[in-house]
Design an enzyme around this catalytic site. Sequence first.
Site, short mmCIF file in Angstrom:
data_model
loop_
_atom_site.label_atom_id
_atom_site.label_comp_id
_atom_site.label_asym_id
_atom_site.label_seq_id
_atom_site.Cartn_x
_atom_site.Cartn_y
_atom_site.Cartn_z
N HIS A 144 -8.01 5.15 -0.61
CA HIS A 144 -7.21 3.97 -0.87
C HIS A 144 -7.83 3.22 0.53
CE1 HIS A 144 -4.28 4.51 -4.15
NE2 HIS A 144 -4.85 5.64 -3.80
N ASP B 218 -9.40 -3.40 6.25
CA ASP B 218 -8.39 -2.80 5.41
C ASP B 218 -8.99 -2.44 4.25
OD1 ASP B 218 -5.78 -2.55 4.32
OD2 ASP B 218 -5.18 -4.33 5.28
O1 F6P Z 1 -3.06 2.69 2.76
C1 F6P Z 1 -2.53 3.83 2.69
C2 F6P Z 1 -1.13 4.31 2.43
O2 F6P Z 1 -0.91 5.65 1.93
C3 F6P Z 1 -0.44 3.04 1.68
O3 F6P Z 1 -0.66 3.49 0.38
C4 F6P Z 1 0.85 3.09 2.09
O4 F6P Z 1 1.53 1.89 1.93
C5 F6P Z 1 0.91 3.17 3.71
O5 F6P Z 1 -0.33 3.96 3.87
C6 F6P Z 1 2.17 4.14 4.07
O6 F6P Z 1 1.70 5.37 4.88
P1 F6P Z 1 2.65 6.34 5.15
O7 F6P Z 1 2.64 7.04 4.08
O8 F6P Z 1 1.91 6.90 6.21
O9 F6P Z 1 3.98 6.09 5.44
#
Ligand code: F6P
Length: 485
Positions: free
Chosen positions: A154, A362
């Site tokens: 992602h 990003d």
């Molecule tokens: O961009 C990667 C990601 O896993 C997103 O899907 C999500 O919004 C964000 O990071 C949340 O991060 P964490 O799981 O560390 O709170």
Amino acid sequence: MNRLVVVSNRVPDLTASAQAGGLAVALGALMQRRGGMWFGWSGHISAAPAGVALTRTEHVDYATIDLTADEHESYYNGFSNAVLWPVLHTLPDLMHADRHCAEVYHATNARMADALVPLLRPNDLVWVHDYHLLPLPALLRARGVHAPIGFFLHVPFPAPDVFSIVPDARRLLRDMLAADMIGFQTPGDRDNFAAAAHRLLGAARLGESTLVHGGNRVRLGVFPVEIDPRGFAELARQNADSAATQRLRASLGDQRLLLGADRLDPTKGLVQRLAAYRGLLANHPELRGQVTMLQIAAASRQDVATYRDLRAALERQAGAINAESGEPDWTPLRVVARAVPRGTMAGYMRLSRVGLVTPLRDGMNLVAKEFVAAQDPQDPGVLVLSRYAGAARQLTGALLVNPHDPEEMAQAIGMALDMTQDERQDRWHSMWRAIEGTSALAWGRGFVAALINANRSRLDHAAANDPIPMLPAPAEPISLPLALH
Ligand code: F6P
């Protein structure tokens, strides 16, 4: 139809009303329609994890495990978020490498593989997500899993020299290559990965979308993550006059609103964005009392030192802007350090004249797509968007900026504020056309279809005993110290 098994670090929190992360939102649509199993971390920490907890819902079975305190600290905060996250976003100076974290990262992935394998059935399709789980494809194969395995990243993939500074870089790449199909957000991420696999492992690229390594063919694909644009547009319409939107509108009077909405994360370019606003106000005194910037900066990963430091820096900077430019009856900048509900955000976006989405880098940035979907087509706001967000490839009607350059961003914000309604409409139409036919569901289905094809073609090649073409070894291997286990 084969059962789909999704594996991600975070699974939707079934007990909380809180907004799930981007990954969970993107996959939610597919899982609700197709059904299947979703495996990952429960979000809880326990001293002695009790094994897998199963929660059955109408469509999806959730299988979760708790992490130990050391796993949470070293696998999640440490290696995932203080090593891989900054390096994958090409911010290597923010990396805090430590051997123990690297070991626990691999061991936690192995524990997840051990917990998952007994739950798998013949004919399952396994889809692994994101940087927390890079070793999982190889760990599953080593445990005898023959199912099609897909992996989707992602976040961005950096240039090979940058990736090579991650401890165990070669091992991580090799483990990912045990998947049948590896998906990326943009062609640039795919090409960086292929170049890293070539330079660090000697993998050969056949055409655009196949890598050959260790006698295996691995398919590479590009699948930009999407939102549900029509659903978000409807949410914004419904919230155009909600109580929260009305309160914000009343507090602004005639002022035009500049809006930023991000997790409080070093990749989001928040310091540079506030510097741009500070410069804009200093050079354009006529804007005083005419604009307000609202920055929603949802606190995130506060156990990681870089994130705590960032919060302190932003608070200082916000105070400086308000002290320097504020008037007794005008506060130029409002900062809210917590998430706001999705509907409220959609209403705020529709009210804004300018949307600021300026990450240093990003993978995609779904806020940019949501901002477009939320606009009133007759009187749309202008999107100021980082060139280094994956979304910039689709949203070319935005004012594209270098997020490292506050002066360039200040100029773009000035242009956005001066833009005629006709130009705002033209730009918005071009962006809406780019996303209106997309959906999160189609994104998920597209990946799964490509995974099935990739697995078929790998088996066909193996059955036909197709020789793997001999290709030249990398001309100039990277000479940094690399541990290959
Ligand atoms: O961009 C990667 C990601 O896993 C997103 O899907 C999500 O919004 C964000 O990071 C949340 O991060 P964490 O799981 O560390 O709170």
